[in-house]
Design an enzyme around this catalytic site. Structure first.
Site, PDB file in Angstrom:
ATOM      1  N   ASP A 242       0.701  -1.114  -0.015  1.00 26.63           N
ATOM      2  CA  ASP A 242       0.378   0.112   0.063  1.00 26.63           C
ATOM      3  C   ASP A 242       0.977   1.324  -0.172  1.00 26.63           C
ATOM      4  O   ASP A 242       1.881   1.676  -0.588  1.00 26.63           O
ATOM      5  CB  ASP A 242      -0.476  -0.249   1.704  1.00 26.63           C
TER       6      ASP A 242
ATOM      7  N   HIS B 108      -3.405   5.505   4.557  1.00 25.40           N
ATOM      8  CA  HIS B 108      -4.613   3.856   3.801  1.00 25.40           C
ATOM      9  C   HIS B 108      -3.758   2.938   4.353  1.00 25.40           C
ATOM     10  O   HIS B 108      -4.227   2.150   4.864  1.00 25.40           O
ATOM     11  CB  HIS B 108      -4.949   3.847   2.256  1.00 25.40           C
TER      12      HIS B 108
ATOM     13  N   SER C  51     -11.944  -0.789  -0.857  1.00 26.93           N
ATOM     14  CA  SER C  51     -10.076  -0.841   0.436  1.00 26.93           C
ATOM     15  C   SER C  51     -10.227  -2.083   1.672  1.00 26.93           C
ATOM     16  O   SER C  51      -8.981  -2.062   1.708  1.00 26.93           O
ATOM     17  CB  SER C  51      -9.446   0.301  -0.120  1.00 26.93           C
TER      18      SER C  51
END
Length: 867
Positions: A201, A239, A411
């Site tokens: 990520d 994230h 996600s």
């Protein structure tokens, strides 16, 4: 001699005690009954003999007391008095007085065991009262009546994380049937111990109090900055930390907990800048001997017009992970399905989610509804919980003690699935990557059974383009994994590509030639699978079906692709995409479907290519290639798959072998996972009453223009009126259109009168005025023109297939294509940042930038980088 024997026995017992003396093992009273056993060392039977005779297992020594052991036995439906160790002990005690006792070898052993047990009693947990001021009267605290509430579960599992009660994806009080269902596994002591998940990520905050204890530095790396630690350095590098918190946030006094809070998480940073295919390939193999799972919540832009796939070197890395990761059991790749459903995007246009090696995870919200951002396709395997209908995922954020309550999108669904797989692998580390997929298919639970998107497959399982095979239920998945029998090695059958009218693509950047024009009604082509072909390729049953297509078109988004199995099961591989105006077509693009999992493949498989017949746009069907993947008939004949380098070329032959390496791909940027996620992903209400691809439901017919008696021509007018802006806007548009049409026809009538007044009657026959210059071509004539074999032609004796040889239209033997009526589909158009806190998406950029490159056309994704 007896003293010598006893001395050695004492030594052995001391060694056993020393080996078994360690920290106390976590108890699981919900799954096991516990007993204390005092062992008499000098009566002849060893501790293990006593345990085996009583049907219990030794857990550990009780504190520092010699010869005293905690043992346990798995709970059974029968009561303890009927079938427990104490009942067995009483039975043997009663038999000691019988004359048969002394003559039986079994009873002799039982007698020796009984004489070796000095004490045996069941251990039942009891609440101890403190000897303090508790007798002084105080108002009693409120008692939580629900034993499955967050408060009760937190108390029983000693969870003190302040936001645990807000983690509805763990305990959903409002809709208890919609949660990941992990707490029962925690009570069994299953928390993911020994498993490492790599979060590929934008970094991972290893300084976070919520993650520091479970952070795995050895298998972490920053491929953007090429430094050892994946430090989040950009303002929107949040994230990866959030996803990692969903998996491995520890039990403490910060935020909440991860689904596998006993597991480790590594961070591999690739999304914070441009990256080469070589680095991406290395990232997906980083630490693959020890890392079990790669959680990936990214891919091509979810804008409804992009179509891209991993380059050869990345595909090779994935195959390498599948074949050599985890000691040959295979890396588990988990990919989010995508957030572009609002734009009409579909996960079959993403080469990462469209891979047989990926567990593709779509999203459902806390009500179990389908969020409007979550992409649908035939490659969706399961759904996991994420944002929508007013709630988001609560998890860790960047910062020493920071949390977020606004994580979401597909996600967030993917790391929830990765957490469940961590739990399963902690109890069954021998599961292969295909075992994980089999368990997904077999244990996923159907939700919203009245949703019209559900269809029954040939194997009897329900499947949905929105939900895959259903909701991932952690308890069902892990308990099934505990007794799961490993699948046989993988086998495959890849027949040569079928060329339509000498269709070809000889170079990746070249032109597609040959082929047949796509006409109204569509074109179909068939391929027949026989038992002989299955046996020849050692293929017992099928799991994945992939289809490569070569189609040129002036507007790619108009193209529809469907595959129909011999059982009549139809997979929609491509539905229309209104935003996709690319002129590059499909240059060997590979679609994938898991809708045929477990189906008998014998018989005729049919592909159907059609388009929207949009004026000014047209296309040509050049060829296709069907590929089957499944289990071997004979595991001893299993082969190692070699990734070919020229799959995009047409013709392509059966299992090509090549050592040529492709041209290196330029640097590219993966879009942030927040790209395309709408700001209202948390609040927008989900749905469970619409098919993913209207008009493409199995067994459906073309929509009729005649309304039913109960709906009338304006059945949806009431919905339109509820929004006054839409209503008056539509009314105004209709009024303007009517006025304009009236003026237009009045003027045209006046012109025609003037023209006809000067035209001699004998010059033109009135019957020939219309369509004189547009000869009609019937579908039957086109069908005959392209070489349908007659019944009296000689068939091939071995295959039973007839040669087609009409004017060279089709040169391959055994394949037939026809034109069929096209089934109408309705285009969808909506939109999806799973992080409202990040920088907003440039709407103008999304809607105007051309991102329509196909694989093999030199696409570098540079257009996808953020500005």
């Amino acid at each position: 001699m007896r003293l010598f024997h006893l001395s050695w026995l004492s030594v052995l017992t001391l060694l056993v005690q020393r080996c078994r003396s360690s920290l106390p093992v976590k108890r699981s009273y919900s799954t096991h009954d516990y007993f204390v056993l005092e062992h008499n060392l000098y009566s002849g039977a060893s501790l293990d003999e006593c345990a085996n005779e009583l049907g219990v297992e030794v857990v550990e020594r009780v504190g520092e007391m010699r010869n005293t052991w905690l043992v346990r036995r798995a709970k059974t439906p029968l009561t303890l008095s009927q079938n427990g160790p104490m009942a067995s002990l009483r039975t043997r005690a009663a038999a000691r007085t019988t004359s048969f006792w002394a003559r039986s070898d079994d009873n002799q052993r039982s007698r020796r065991v009984l004489s070796s047990i000095d004490y045996f009693a069941e251990q039942i947990p009891r609440q101890r009262a403190k000897r303090d001021d508790s007798l002084i009267y105080r108002a009693p605290p409120p008692i939580d009546q629900n034993p499955n509430s967050p408060v009760a579960v937190a108390a029983s599992l000693d969870i003190s994380d302040p936001l645990f009660s807000s983690q509805w994806h763990i305990i959903n009080e409002e809709f208890p049937e919609h949660m990941m269902n992990v707490t029962g596994l925690w009570e069994m002591g299953i928390t993911g111990q020994g498993i490492i998940t790599s979060v590929v990520d934008d970094g991972l905050d290893y300084n976070s109090t919520d993650l520091a204890e479970n952070f795995d530095a050895e298998h972490s790396y920053d491929f953007n900055h090429h430094t050892e630690l994946p430090t989040p350095s950009l303002s929107d590098d949040r994230h990866g930390t959030r996803c990692a918190g969903q998996i491995g946030a520890v039990k403490n006094d910060v935020c909440g907990v991860g689904l596998a809070y006993g597991s480790k998480v590594a961070g591999v940073r690739i999304l914070s800048g441009p990256i080469t295919d070589v680095d991406e390939a290395a990232a997906l193999n980083y630490g693959f001997h020890d890392v079990s799972i790669y959680s990936c919540s990214w891919g091509p832009p979810d804008d409804g017009k992009s179509m891209d796939a991993p380059g050869y070197i990345i595909q090779k890395a994935v195959v390498n992970g599948i074949q050599n990761g985890r000691g040959g059991r295979g890396s588990v790749f988990v990919f989010a399905s995508g957030n572009g459903a609002f734009y009409g995007d579909q996960c079959n246009f993403d080469g990462y989610t469209n891979s047989i090696y990926s567990v593709t995870v779509a999203a459902v919200d806390y009500k179990g509804l389908h969020p409007y951002y979550s992409e649908s396709c035939a490659a969706n395997m399961i759904v996991a919980y994420s944002s929508g209908s007013g709630k988001s995922i609560v998890t860790t954020d960047v910062g020493e003690n920071r949390c977020t309550t606004s994580h979401g999108g597909t996600s967030a669904a993917a790391p929830n699935a990765a957490g469940v797989f961590s739990l399963a692998l902690s109890v069954r580390p021998d599961l292969t990557w295909r075992d994980i997929q089999h368990l997904c298919v077999r244990t996923a639970q159907m939700i919203n059974p009245d949703d019209p998107d559900w269809e029954k497959t040939a194997s009897g399982r329900p499947f949905s383009y929105k939900y895959g095979y259903g909701q991932l239920n952690a308890y069902a998945f892990v308990t099934a994994a505990q007794t799961w029998s490993l699948v046989k090695p993988q086998a495959w059958f890849h027949p040569s590509a079928i060329q339509i009218n000498n269709g070809s693509l000889l170079e990746e950047d070249g032109e597609m030639t040959g082929g047949i024009p796509i006409i109204s009604g569509g074109i179909t082509s068939t391929f027949t699978v026989t038992q002989e072909l299955m046996e020849e390729h050692n293929l017992e049953d099928i799991e994945h079906v992939t289809v490569r297509v070569w189609i040129s078109h002036t507007k790619r988004g108009d193209v529809e692709v469907e595959l129909v199995s011999p059982s009549g099961i139809r997979s929609v591989l491509a539905a229309p995409r209104a935003q996709d105006s690319a002129t590059t077509g499909f240059r060997g693009w590979r679609f994938m479907s898991i809708k045929h999992w477990g189906e008998n493949p014998l018989g005729e498989w049919t592909i159907k290519i059609s388009d929207q017949s949009t004026e000014g746009h047209n296309g040509t069907f050049h060829g296709w290639r069907l590929m089957f993947w499944g289990s071997t008939i004979d595991p001893s004949k299993a082969k190692t798959y070699i990734l070919p380098t020229n799959e995009y070329l047409l013709p392509s032959f059966e299992e090509p072998e090549s050592t040529d390496l492709p041209t290196p791909v330029a640097t590219k940027s993966h879009p942030k996972p927040t790209m395309g996620l709408p700001d209202d992903h948390e609040t927008a209400e989900g749905e469970a009453d619409r098919p993913a691809f209207p008009g493409n439901q199995q067994g459906s017919s073309m929509p009729s223009m005649t309304p039913t008696p109960d709906e009338g021509w304006f059945a949806d007018m009431s919905n339109l009126v509820t929004n006054s802006k839409w209503f008056f806007g539509a009314f105004g548009a209709v009024l303007l259109f009517s006025i304009g049409s009236g003026v237009f026809f009045w003027r045209r009538r006046a012109k025609r009168r003037a023209a006809y007044s000067s035209l001699a009657v004998e010059d033109v026959a009135m019957g020939s005025v219309s369509n004189a210059a547009r000869p009609r071509v019937r579908a039957k004539e086109l069908y005959d023109a392209f070489g349908e074999a007659s019944d009296d032609e000689d068939a091939d004796e071995e295959t039973g297939l007839r040669p087609l040889h009409t004017d060279g239209a089709l040169t391959r033997v055994g394949f037939r294509f026809v034109f069929s009526d096209r089934e109408q589909t309705e285009g969808l158009a909506p939109r999806y940042s799973d992080d409202p806190e990040t920088s907003a998406v440039d709407e103008q950029y999304l809607m105007t930038e051309d991102r329509s490159d196909s694989p093999g056309s030199g696409s570098s994704w540079d257009h996808a980088s953020q500005t």
